[in-house]
Design a protein around this motif. Structure first.
Motif, PDB file in Angstrom:
ATOM      1  N   MET A   1       0.826  -1.207   0.000  1.00 31.78           N
ATOM      2  CA  MET A   1       0.000   0.000   0.000  1.00 31.78           C
ATOM      3  C   MET A   1       0.871   1.273   0.000  1.00 31.78           C
ATOM      4  N   ARG A   2       1.829   1.325   0.906  1.00 30.70           N
ATOM      5  CA  ARG A   2       2.593   2.576   1.068  1.00 30.70           C
ATOM      6  C   ARG A   2       3.635   2.795  -0.001  1.00 30.70           C
ATOM      7  N   GLY A   3       4.332   1.737  -0.350  1.00 31.71           N
ATOM      8  CA  GLY A   3       5.445   1.899  -1.277  1.00 31.71           C
ATOM      9  C   GLY A   3       6.542   2.759  -0.670  1.00 31.71           C
ATOM     10  N   ARG A   4       7.457   3.183  -1.528  1.00 32.45           N
ATOM     11  CA  ARG A   4       8.534   4.086  -1.063  1.00 32.45           C
ATOM     12  C   ARG A   4       8.815   5.059  -2.191  1.00 32.45           C
ATOM     13  N   ASP A   5       8.694   6.368  -1.912  1.00 30.36           N
ATOM     14  CA  ASP A   5       8.867   7.338  -2.993  1.00 30.36           C
ATOM     15  C   ASP A   5      10.352   7.655  -3.215  1.00 30.36           C
ATOM     16  N   LEU A   6      10.608   8.491  -4.215  1.00 31.02           N
ATOM     17  CA  LEU A   6      11.991   8.745  -4.615  1.00 31.02           C
ATOM     18  C   LEU A   6      12.787   9.428  -3.503  1.00 31.02           C
ATOM     19  N   ASP A   7      12.144  10.346  -2.786  1.00 35.62           N
ATOM     20  CA  ASP A   7      12.853  11.015  -1.696  1.00 35.62           C
ATOM     21  C   ASP A   7      13.312  10.016  -0.644  1.00 35.62           C
ATOM     22  N   ALA A   8      12.375   9.166  -0.277  1.00 32.71           N
ATOM     23  CA  ALA A   8      12.718   8.171   0.756  1.00 32.71           C
ATOM     24  C   ALA A   8      13.792   7.232   0.237  1.00 32.71           C
ATOM     25  N   ALA A   9      13.704   6.894  -1.059  1.00 35.58           N
ATOM     26  CA  ALA A   9      14.704   5.995  -1.637  1.00 35.58           C
ATOM     27  C   ALA A   9      16.077   6.662  -1.644  1.00 35.58           C
TER      28      ALA A   9
ATOM     29  N   VAL B   1      20.068   5.753   0.469  1.00 32.07           N
ATOM     30  CA  VAL B   1      21.406   5.472  -0.081  1.00 32.07           C
ATOM     31  C   VAL B   1      22.287   6.725  -0.189  1.00 32.07           C
ATOM     32  N   ALA B   2      21.792   7.833   0.408  1.00 33.28           N
ATOM     33  CA  ALA B   2      22.531   9.098   0.285  1.00 33.28           C
ATOM     34  C   ALA B   2      23.927   9.012   0.900  1.00 33.28           C
ATOM     35  N   ASP B   3      24.103   8.119   1.860  1.00 33.03           N
ATOM     36  CA  ASP B   3      25.431   8.007   2.470  1.00 33.03           C
ATOM     37  C   ASP B   3      26.399   7.222   1.591  1.00 33.03           C
ATOM     38  N   LYS B   4      25.878   6.549   0.582  1.00 35.37           N
ATOM     39  CA  LYS B   4      26.751   5.712  -0.253  1.00 35.37           C
ATOM     40  C   LYS B   4      27.024   6.334  -1.615  1.00 35.37           C
ATOM     41  N   PHE B   5      26.070   7.106  -2.150  1.00 39.07           N
ATOM     42  CA  PHE B   5      26.205   7.634  -3.512  1.00 39.07           C
ATOM     43  C   PHE B   5      25.918   9.119  -3.532  1.00 39.07           C
ATOM     44  N   SER B   6      26.286   9.732  -4.636  1.00 39.11           N
ATOM     45  CA  SER B   6      25.956  11.151  -4.794  1.00 39.11           C
ATOM     46  C   SER B   6      25.749  11.443  -6.282  1.00 39.11           C
ATOM     47  N   GLY B   7      25.199  12.622  -6.576  1.00 43.01           N
ATOM     48  CA  GLY B   7      25.043  13.079  -7.955  1.00 43.01           C
ATOM     49  C   GLY B   7      24.171  12.136  -8.763  1.00 43.01           C
ATOM     50  N   ASP B   8      24.558  11.926 -10.060  1.00 40.13           N
ATOM     51  CA  ASP B   8      23.772  11.085 -10.963  1.00 40.13           C
ATOM     52  C   ASP B   8      23.667   9.656 -10.449  1.00 40.13           C
ATOM     53  N   GLU B   9      24.763   9.202  -9.859  1.00 41.76           N
ATOM     54  CA  GLU B   9      24.740   7.821  -9.361  1.00 41.76           C
ATOM     55  C   GLU B   9      23.729   7.663  -8.228  1.00 41.76           C
TER      56      GLU B   9
ATOM     57  N   ARG C   1      15.303   1.720  -6.014  1.00 40.94           N
ATOM     58  CA  ARG C   1      14.785   1.403  -4.676  1.00 40.94           C
ATOM     59  C   ARG C   1      13.397   1.996  -4.435  1.00 40.94           C
ATOM     60  N   VAL C   2      12.807   2.529  -5.514  1.00 38.75           N
ATOM     61  CA  VAL C   2      11.454   3.094  -5.400  1.00 38.75           C
ATOM     62  C   VAL C   2      10.427   1.959  -5.508  1.00 38.75           C
ATOM     63  N   PHE C   3       9.445   2.011  -4.638  1.00 35.15           N
ATOM     64  CA  PHE C   3       8.299   1.088  -4.717  1.00 35.15           C
ATOM     65  C   PHE C   3       7.079   1.949  -5.027  1.00 35.15           C
ATOM     66  N   ALA C   4       6.368   1.616  -6.098  1.00 30.93           N
ATOM     67  CA  ALA C   4       5.228   2.460  -6.477  1.00 30.93           C
ATOM     68  C   ALA C   4       4.172   2.507  -5.378  1.00 30.93           C
ATOM     69  N   GLY C   5       3.966   1.388  -4.692  1.00 29.47           N
ATOM     70  CA  GLY C   5       2.900   1.347  -3.689  1.00 29.47           C
ATOM     71  C   GLY C   5       1.530   1.440  -4.339  1.00 29.47           C
ATOM     72  N   ASN C   6       0.523   1.761  -3.537  1.00 29.24           N
ATOM     73  CA  ASN C   6      -0.859   1.850  -4.032  1.00 29.24           C
ATOM     74  C   ASN C   6      -1.305   0.514  -4.624  1.00 29.24           C
ATOM     75  N   ARG C   7      -0.765  -0.551  -4.113  1.00 27.93           N
ATOM     76  CA  ARG C   7      -1.104  -1.889  -4.621  1.00 27.93           C
ATOM     77  C   ARG C   7      -2.037  -2.566  -3.610  1.00 27.93           C
ATOM     78  N   PRO C   8      -3.162  -3.055  -4.108  1.00 22.08           N
ATOM     79  CA  PRO C   8      -4.219  -3.507  -3.198  1.00 22.08           C
ATOM     80  C   PRO C   8      -4.005  -4.910  -2.635  1.00 22.08           C
ATOM     81  N   SER C   9      -4.572  -5.118  -1.480  1.00 17.62           N
ATOM     82  CA  SER C   9      -4.590  -6.472  -0.909  1.00 17.62           C
ATOM     83  C   SER C   9      -5.780  -6.592   0.029  1.00 17.62           C
ATOM     84  N   VAL C  10      -6.188  -7.815   0.269  1.00 16.01           N
ATOM     85  CA  VAL C  10      -7.144  -8.078   1.342  1.00 16.01           C
ATOM     86  C   VAL C  10      -6.492  -9.064   2.295  1.00 16.01           C
ATOM     87  N   THR C  11      -6.945  -9.046   3.537  1.00 17.36           N
ATOM     88  CA  THR C  11      -6.415  -9.983   4.527  1.00 17.36           C
ATOM     89  C   THR C  11      -7.567 -10.723   5.204  1.00 17.36           C
ATOM     90  N   ILE C  12      -7.434 -12.028   5.243  1.00 17.10           N
ATOM     91  CA  ILE C  12      -8.401 -12.866   5.970  1.00 17.10           C
ATOM     92  C   ILE C  12      -7.676 -13.354   7.220  1.00 17.10           C
TER      93      ILE C  12
END
Ligand code: F6P
Length: 532
Positions: free
Chosen positions: A416-424, A428-436, A444-455
């Motif tokens: 449901m939540r996913g992970r947006d680009l900022d969070a992604a 990894v901000a401590d490992k990479f910078s710039g274009d990389e 590492r982005v997860f689109a989220g908004n994916r449905p599920s039901v739980t029984i």
């Protein structure tokens, strides 16, 4: 109606449903049947969408068809048959009439005969030539295999009878494996076939007969049959006292509640088997009485229709976080895909929408380390159905069970939540910078908004398993009625059977492949050159 739903979907499709999910929605978009909870809050269905779905259900006559099914009308119109697996679990219900006769006395009598036989096998008063029965081999396929095989596994903590083996495939490897671990002198073979003509089952049954005949004088004495075809069971040499019959208004994939459940009854005992039936009956009562919004089978069906026919998500993953239910996805594949995998409406017209979805799955957490990658980051949305018990059966390992539950809840939350680009990026901000950094973050982005039901339910026991299976049966029924198709025939399996019969002499080399298409002829040639 379909258009109204599609229009509604178009207006809300881009919305992130996460924003809707507060405590009120959790209460409003969930339903209970006894101890069982269905949570469908983590979907994009809102109050308007649900109202439209319920309108669809009402306009397509689900209530009338439900009454017709339970009262024995011939709702399987292409075969002119009633659909009455519910009568098999109608333990203390009233009469059920088919063609003017009450079918309940016959059903209850067969159930009593099964119980006496199962008890005799369990306590040794029915024995093989070599003594007490240690092993039961159930030979059957499709509905004559998947139900009891799934349930014997699911109810392993209650299994105190002989070992059970399930042989279904015509591949000799299947029966060879069972014969290798069983002693024919202490084995009971159950031939389970509604029609008693299915080629795989009859071939395996004859193989088992020959195997037993090598060391047992009266092989027929260690065979039982479960079928609607008493004449054919007699021809096979099985004495009537070990034949447990049922009627053609029990569909194969709906048949585990009656004689087809004999191996389960032998495994867990008649009392536990009756508890399983009572669970199914409890779900029947819920299905008949609960308002649509609170009706588990109806809401599970409508969520399925929303995802498949309206949103266009072509598959559905069934993910039991309950290892005992490891065969449930396979069981549901037959139940759902053989029932609702049809392109023609009851009246012979093409379906106006897609047929039922592809159903697949594996238990969690195993699936997490196999195919969840695609569920989370693949380009297609796969609605997920989680099943989870509050408690397992290993009290001393409850901490492991808690980890299992946490994983189940984490998956629906992550979907449901996913992970947006900022969070992604910040991951990894401590490992990479710039274009990389940008490139690495995107992976590492997860689109989220994916449905599920739980029984969710307290614990898997015979009663709860009965509730779960009946829930799915009624869900398939509602989906089928809404789609306007016949959930109770299976013409789509016929062509392959006919062609296999015709191909057998070609494969054996007693008939030429002339007249076959080039591909089939070449494959026969290759296999013959390699020793088939
Ligand atoms: O081929 C499909 C099917 O007819 C299923 O519907 C059924 O469950 C299975 O074969 C086995 O049939 P039977 O119980 O008659 O052997």
């Amino acid at each position: 109606m379909w258009d109204d739903l599609k229009k509604h979907h178009a207006t809300i499709a881009a919305r992130r449903f996460e924003t809707l999910v507060d405590a009120d929605r959790a209460a409003d978009f969930s339903a209970r049947a006894g101890d069982m909870l269905l949570d469908y809050a983590k979907t994009n269905i809102d109050a308007d969408g649900r109202a439209l779905l319920i309108e669809l259900l009402e306009k397509t006559g689900v209530a009338q068809k439900r009454a017709a099914m339970f009262t024995g009308a011939a709702i399987n119109e292409t075969e002119g048959r009633a659909v009455l697996h519910t009568a098999l679990r109608n333990l203390d219900g009233g009469p059920v009439m088919v063609d003017g006769a009450d079918v309940m006395p016959g059903i209850l009598d067969t159930l009593d005969r099964m119980a006496q036989f199962a008890q005799a096998v369990r306590d040794g008063s029915f024995a093989g030539q070599g003594g007490k029965i240690t092993d039961v081999i159930n030979i059957g396929i499709g509905g004559s295999d998947l139900g009891p095989a799934m349930a014997v596994k699911a109810l392993a903590p209650f299994h105190d009878g002989p070992r059970c083996h399930f042989v279904s495939n015509v591949d000799p490897a299947d029966i060879a494996a069972a014969m290798q671990v069983c002693d024919p002198a202490t084995t009971l073979v159950i031939v389970a076939s509604k029609t008693f003509t299915t080629i795989e089952t009859m071939t395996n049954a004859r193989t088992a007969q020959a195997w037993m005949g090598q060391s047992v004088t009266d092989t027929g004495a260690q065979f039982a049959a479960l079928s609607t075809a008493a004449d054919k069971t007699a021809d096979f040499g099985i004495a009537p006292e070990r034949v447990f019959g049922f009627e053609d208004w029990v569909g194969g994939r709906y048949s585990m509640w009656g004689p087809i459940g004999l191996s389960l009854m032998i495994a867990i005992g008649p009392d536990n088997f009756r508890a399983f039936l009572r669970g199914g009956q409890a779900m029947d009562q819920h299905f008949k009485a609960a308002k649509w919004e609170e009706n588990l089978p109806a809401m599970l069906a409508l969520v399925g229709i929303w995802h498949n026919q309206i949103c266009g998500f072509a598959t559905r993953a069934v993910l039991p976080y309950d290892n005992l239910l490891s065969r449930l996805p396979a069981y549901l594949q037959q139940l759902e895909m053989e029932s609702n995998g049809k392109g023609v409406s009851m009246d012979g017209a093409d379906l106006p929408v897609d047929s039922g979805p592809v159903v697949w799955g594996e238990p969690g957490t195993n699936g997490q380390h196999a195919f969840y990658q695609l569920i989370h980051q693949g380009t297609r949305v796969i609605p997920c159905e989680f099943l989870v018990a509050a408690r397992g059966h290993n009290d001393d390992l409850h901490h492991q069970h808690q980890l299992l539950v946490a994983n189940c809840l984490a998956q629906s939350e992550a979907l449901m939540r996913g992970r947006d680009l900022d969070a992604a990026r910040s991951k990894v901000a401590d490992k990479f910078s710039g274009d990389e950094l940008e490139r690495q973050a995107k992976h590492r982005v997860f689109a989220g908004n994916r449905p599920s039901v739980t029984i969710a339910y307290p614990q898997l026991d015979p009663f709860m398993l009965g509730q779960i299976i009946a829930l799915y049966e009624h869900r398939v029924f509602v989906e089928g009625v809404v789609l306007g198709l016949n959930s109770y025939d299976q013409w789509g399996v016929e062509l392959g059977k006919e062609l296999a019969t015709a191909l057998q002499p070609v494969v054996e080399g007693t008939q030429s492949a002339q007249g076959k298409d080039g591909s089939t002829a070449a494959l026969v040639g290759f296999l013959q050159n390699n020793g088939v």
